[in-house]
Scaffold this active site. Structure first.
Site, mmCIF file in Angstrom:
data_model
loop_
_atom_site.group_PDB
_atom_site.id
_atom_site.type_symbol
_atom_site.label_atom_id
_atom_site.label_comp_id
_atom_site.label_asym_id
_atom_site.label_seq_id
_atom_site.Cartn_x
_atom_site.Cartn_y
_atom_site.Cartn_z
ATOM 1 C CB THR A 170 38.621 -32.510 100.060
ATOM 2 O OG1 THR A 170 39.134 -32.052 101.309
ATOM 3 C CG2 THR A 170 37.945 -33.850 100.239
ATOM 4 C CE LYS A 171 40.680 -24.337 96.936
ATOM 5 N NZ LYS A 171 39.906 -23.125 96.881
ATOM 6 C CD GLU B 204 30.338 -34.500 99.547
ATOM 7 O OE1 GLU B 204 30.233 -34.869 98.359
ATOM 8 O OE2 GLU B 204 31.355 -33.942 100.000
ATOM 9 C CG ASP C 132 42.116 -30.964 108.871
ATOM 10 O OD1 ASP C 132 40.985 -30.718 109.359
ATOM 11 O OD2 ASP C 132 42.841 -30.080 108.363
ATOM 12 C CE LYS D 228 38.479 -18.546 118.660
ATOM 13 N NZ LYS D 228 38.086 -17.376 117.917
ATOM 14 C CD GLU E 86 42.479 -35.233 102.435
ATOM 15 O OE1 GLU E 86 41.626 -35.239 101.517
ATOM 16 O OE2 GLU E 86 42.961 -36.271 102.912
ATOM 17 C CG ASP F 254 32.839 -25.584 108.489
ATOM 18 O OD1 ASP F 254 33.668 -24.879 107.908
ATOM 19 O OD2 ASP F 254 31.769 -25.954 107.955
ATOM 20 C CG ASP G 61 21.164 -27.203 107.700
ATOM 21 O OD1 ASP G 61 21.612 -28.362 107.679
ATOM 22 O OD2 ASP G 61 21.147 -26.499 108.728
HETATM 23 C C1 LIG Z 1 35.506 -27.078 105.933
HETATM 24 S S1 LIG Z 1 34.533 -27.067 104.521
HETATM 25 C C2 LIG Z 1 35.015 -28.578 103.690
HETATM 26 C C3 LIG Z 1 34.566 -28.618 102.271
HETATM 27 C C4 LIG Z 1 34.948 -29.861 101.458
HETATM 28 N N1 LIG Z 1 34.262 -31.047 101.944
HETATM 29 C C5 LIG Z 1 36.443 -30.077 101.454
HETATM 30 O O1 LIG Z 1 36.892 -30.998 102.162
HETATM 31 O O2 LIG Z 1 37.150 -29.319 100.757
HETATM 32 C C6 LIG Z 1 32.929 -27.462 105.153
HETATM 33 C C7 LIG Z 1 31.812 -27.168 104.182
HETATM 34 O O3 LIG Z 1 30.606 -27.657 104.750
HETATM 35 C C8 LIG Z 1 29.564 -26.748 104.469
HETATM 36 N N2 LIG Z 1 28.523 -26.991 105.481
HETATM 37 C C9 LIG Z 1 28.632 -26.879 106.824
HETATM 38 N N3 LIG Z 1 27.485 -27.220 107.429
HETATM 39 C C10 LIG Z 1 26.624 -27.570 106.443
HETATM 40 C C11 LIG Z 1 25.272 -28.003 106.430
HETATM 41 N N4 LIG Z 1 24.570 -28.166 107.572
HETATM 42 N N5 LIG Z 1 24.688 -28.255 105.246
HETATM 43 C C12 LIG Z 1 25.371 -28.096 104.081
HETATM 44 N N6 LIG Z 1 26.654 -27.682 104.036
HETATM 45 C C13 LIG Z 1 27.272 -27.424 105.199
HETATM 46 C C14 LIG Z 1 30.222 -25.386 104.531
HETATM 47 O O4 LIG Z 1 29.488 -24.413 103.793
HETATM 48 C C15 LIG Z 1 31.585 -25.689 103.912
HETATM 49 O O5 LIG Z 1 31.555 -25.482 102.515
#
Ligand SMILES: C[S@@+](CC[C@H](N)C(=O)[O-])C[C@H]1O[C@@H](n2cnc3c(N)ncnc32)[C@H](O)[C@@H]1O
Length: 228
Positions: free
Chosen positions: A204-205, A58, A169, A137, A207, A133, A110
């Site tokens: 998820t949180k 994941e 979403d 933009k 979501e 994320d 990453d």
């Molecule tokens: C919008 S949040 C969603 C988190 C969770 N999946 C949820 O639905 O509540 C996106 C998460 O992805 C992580 N993230 C973004 N790019 C990543 C990457 N290349 N490797 C690991 N984590 C990453 C960010 O740090 C963030 O915690």
């Protein structure tokens, strides 16, 4: 001499975020059971987990609530999960410790780099990416985690018949992802109703926040096809 200062475009911003005492303690006292270092080489799965089981990877588990639930619901699978957000890492370790889960490892790095570097081809049963994320933009679209190149990388690491599961979403991003997957002959989308959350994916949180704001949610399930 011309110095090349170009830095890779990352799909995240490393936020500082304060850790609660519980998160700090979880990392300090139980981190050794769950944390794995990034390694600049292929890793062997032998002896990594208590049981040798198929592995689901994941990227971006956030605060880890859904990831913990999925791991608990699926003792027949092992999970390797990544994020760069320390409070979320502490929280996930805390939740997994409370249930004594043995089928999950966490890498603070990453996720794309981890995939590229640590896994041999076609070794994963699946890849989950829930609410990447949106970088909505236009000038930030290049930071999106899911694009043609990352889909190609995922297809190299998922075994034939394995599954890529993405949820979002953010409608324009979800539409773009569906389009890109449809154009990629390595995948076959297997669900017809994108706006129905599969029972096996907990909310998820991130979501929940989107739903409160009135957003719809897309789940995209794409099977890694066998080459013809
Ligand atoms: C919008 S949040 C969603 C988190 C969770 N999946 C949820 O639905 O509540 C996106 C998460 O992805 C992580 N993230 C973004 N790019 C990543 C990457 N290349 N490797 C690991 N984590 C990453 C960010 O740090 C963030 O915690």
């Amino acid at each position: 001499m011309i110095l090349n200062n170009s830095r890779p475009i990352r799909s995240y911003i490393k936020r500082q975020g304060r850790l609660t005492n519980a998160q700090k303690n979880a990392i300090e006292f139980h981190g050794r059971n769950y944390l794995m270092d990034f390694q600049d080489k292929h890793i062997s799965f032998d002896n990594l987990f208590v049981k040798n089981l198929p592995i689901v990877f994941e990227i971006g588990f956030g605060m880890g609530g859904a990831t913990h639930q999925i791991t608990k619901d699926n003792p027949e699978k092992n999970y390797i999960v990544t994020d760069v957000h320390q409070p979320g890492i502490g929280n996930l370790i805390k939740l997994c410790t409370l249930d004594s889960l043995e089928n999950i490892k966490i890498i603070e790095y990453d996720g794309l780099e981890v995939l590229r570097t640590m896994f041999i081809n076609h070794c994963l049963l699946g890849i989950n990416i829930f609410f990447p994320d949106p970088w909505h933009k236009k000038r930030h679209n290049k930071r999106r985690l899911i694009n043609k190149d990352s889909l190609e990388l995922f297809s190299k690491k998922i075994m034939f018949g394995g599954m890529l599961h993405i949820a979002s979403d953010w409608e324009p991003y979800a539409m773009k992802i569906i389009d890109l997957i449809r154009q990629d002959s390595n995948y076959q989308i297997i669900n017809n109703h994108f706006n129905e959350r599969p029972k096996f994916r907990p909310e998820t949180k991130y979501e929940s926040r989107g739903i409160r704001l009135g957003h719809k949610v897309w789940d995209i399930l794409a099977m890694r096809r066998k080459p013809l």
